[in-house]
Design a protein around this motif. Structure first.
Motif, PDB file in Angstrom:
ATOM      1  N   CYS A  83       5.607  -5.133   3.385  1.00 47.04           N
ATOM      2  CA  CYS A  83       6.509  -4.223   3.539  1.00 47.04           C
ATOM      3  C   CYS A  83       6.319  -3.594   5.013  1.00 47.04           C
ATOM      4  O   CYS A  83       5.657  -3.599   5.914  1.00 47.04           O
ATOM      5  CB  CYS A  83       5.224  -2.893   2.700  1.00 47.04           C
ATOM      6  SG  CYS A  83       5.956  -1.147   2.931  1.00 47.04           S
ATOM      7  N   MET A 119       6.733   3.880   3.782  1.00 44.73           N
ATOM      8  CA  MET A 119       7.365   2.753   2.950  1.00 44.73           C
ATOM      9  C   MET A 119       9.075   2.778   2.678  1.00 44.73           C
ATOM     10  O   MET A 119       9.521   3.197   2.151  1.00 44.73           O
ATOM     11  CB  MET A 119       6.378   2.641   1.694  1.00 44.73           C
ATOM     12  CG  MET A 119       5.219   2.858   1.465  1.00 44.73           C
ATOM     13  SD  MET A 119       3.990   2.489   0.177  1.00 44.73           S
ATOM     14  CE  MET A 119       4.709   1.419  -0.234  1.00 44.73           C
ATOM     15  N   THR A 168       7.488  -0.523   7.259  1.00 43.07           N
ATOM     16  CA  THR A 168       6.801   0.886   6.980  1.00 43.07           C
ATOM     17  C   THR A 168       6.969   1.734   8.283  1.00 43.07           C
ATOM     18  O   THR A 168       6.553   0.818   9.792  1.00 43.07           O
ATOM     19  CB  THR A 168       5.163   0.560   6.936  1.00 43.07           C
ATOM     20  OG1 THR A 168       5.164  -0.312   5.537  1.00 43.07           O
ATOM     21  CG2 THR A 168       4.620   2.366   7.254  1.00 43.07           C
ATOM     22  N   SER A 182       9.701  -2.520   0.218  1.00 44.28           N
ATOM     23  CA  SER A 182       8.015  -3.854   0.192  1.00 44.28           C
ATOM     24  C   SER A 182       8.704  -4.337  -0.976  1.00 44.28           C
ATOM     25  O   SER A 182       9.582  -4.822  -1.797  1.00 44.28           O
ATOM     26  CB  SER A 182       6.893  -2.754  -0.573  1.00 44.28           C
ATOM     27  OG  SER A 182       7.663  -2.222  -1.824  1.00 44.28           O
TER      28      SER A 182
END
Length: 282
Positions: free
Chosen positions: A164, A175, A166, A178
């Motif tokens: 992911c 986020m 982030t 992902s």
């Protein structure tokens, strides 16, 4: 003397087919994230519904539709459901590590497998390694890649099964994108990545996990209503989605009702894959 902070300039993209709802047209308003105040600007914009794509912050600005709603999980109040507890238990052996935003061939190979199974023909399907490196590495804010690997008996790095991109913000984790191995025998990897972000945010004392846009009527976005409590951004600011509304939305997900049909060709999970390219054309 301290130089004055320059107010960002905002632009609007040309109309394009909506990546969420068939028959709809979308536009986005955007600004660049550059310079020493990028983190502060990104934090401020995220609180009013903007998302980041490389060095651009954007949000929908459609003339006749308000279906895209920014949502965030309240991390320290989150209590997993029974199914979420099972997902955590199944995947608790994964080795999780934070990495600097540097694209690797292993990550790109995982992304290709994910896209070919989950979003074939989508806007990101044509990405090459350079495009992927741009997505990961072109950031002027505090960004990490969180990797999830299978354990190995010798303690070495195991197979990469999820990752992911982030952003770490002042009030939470955002986020950005992902992806995970769609061929693994493990179930619930995508949900586990979200659950892990919620746990991380709570452990760090960060109030929220930003999930991007929830779009009622878009089947691909309905998973976001499963996380409680959930804040949504409306005309009056951030407000808690009521238990009754969440129950109703979750019931619709379970029954398969309320979906607006297949997504348009060229669409992707979070609708931002073509943004940076379109910005150049504006």
């Amino acid at each position: 003397m301290t130089a004055p902070v320059r107010f960002p300039r905002f632009f609007v993209t040309s109309p394009a087919p909506c990546p969420y709802l068939p028959g709809k047209t979308e536009r986005k308003v955007f600004t660049e994230l550059n310079g020493p105040n990028s983190d502060a600007l990104n934090d401020a914009l995220s609180r009013i519904g903007f998302r980041r794509s490389q060095n651009v912050a954007y949000r929908p600005s459609c003339a006749d539709c308000r279906a895209c709603v920014s949502v965030r999980v309240v991390a320290d109040e989150f209590r997993p459901s029974s199914s979420q507890k099972r997902t955590e238990k199944r995947n608790k052996d994964l080795v999780v590590s934070e990495c600097r935003p540097w694209a690797t061939a292993e990550q790109f190979a995982l992304l290709q497998r994910y896209l070919s199974h989950r979003h074939p023909g989508g806007g990101m399907a044509a990405m090459d390694e350079i495009d992927f490196a741009d997505m990961v590495e072109h950031t002027s804010v505090s960004t990490v890649v969180i990797e999830y690997r299978e354990p190995r008996e010798d303690g070495g790095p195991g197979k990469l099964v999820a990752a992911c991109l982030t952003d770490r913000q002042g009030d939470g984790l955002s986020m950005i994108y992902s992806f995970y191995d769609p061929e693994t025998e493990r179930s619930g990897l995508g949900n586990f990545v979200i659950l892990d972000h919620i746990r991380r945010a709570a452990a760090e004392g960060l109030p929220f996990v930003y999930l991007g846009y929830w779009v009622e009527g878009s089947e691909r976005m309905q998973y976001k209503v499963r996380y409680r409590p959930l804040d949504k951004l409306g005309p009056e600011g951030w407000q808690r989605m009521s238990d009754e509304e969440q129950d109703r939305q979750i019931a619709r997900v379970v029954s398969g009702a309320g979906a607006a049909g297949p997504a348009p060709a060229g669409s992707c999970k979070d609708g931002s894959s073509e943004l940076t390219r379109r910005v150049v054309k504006v």
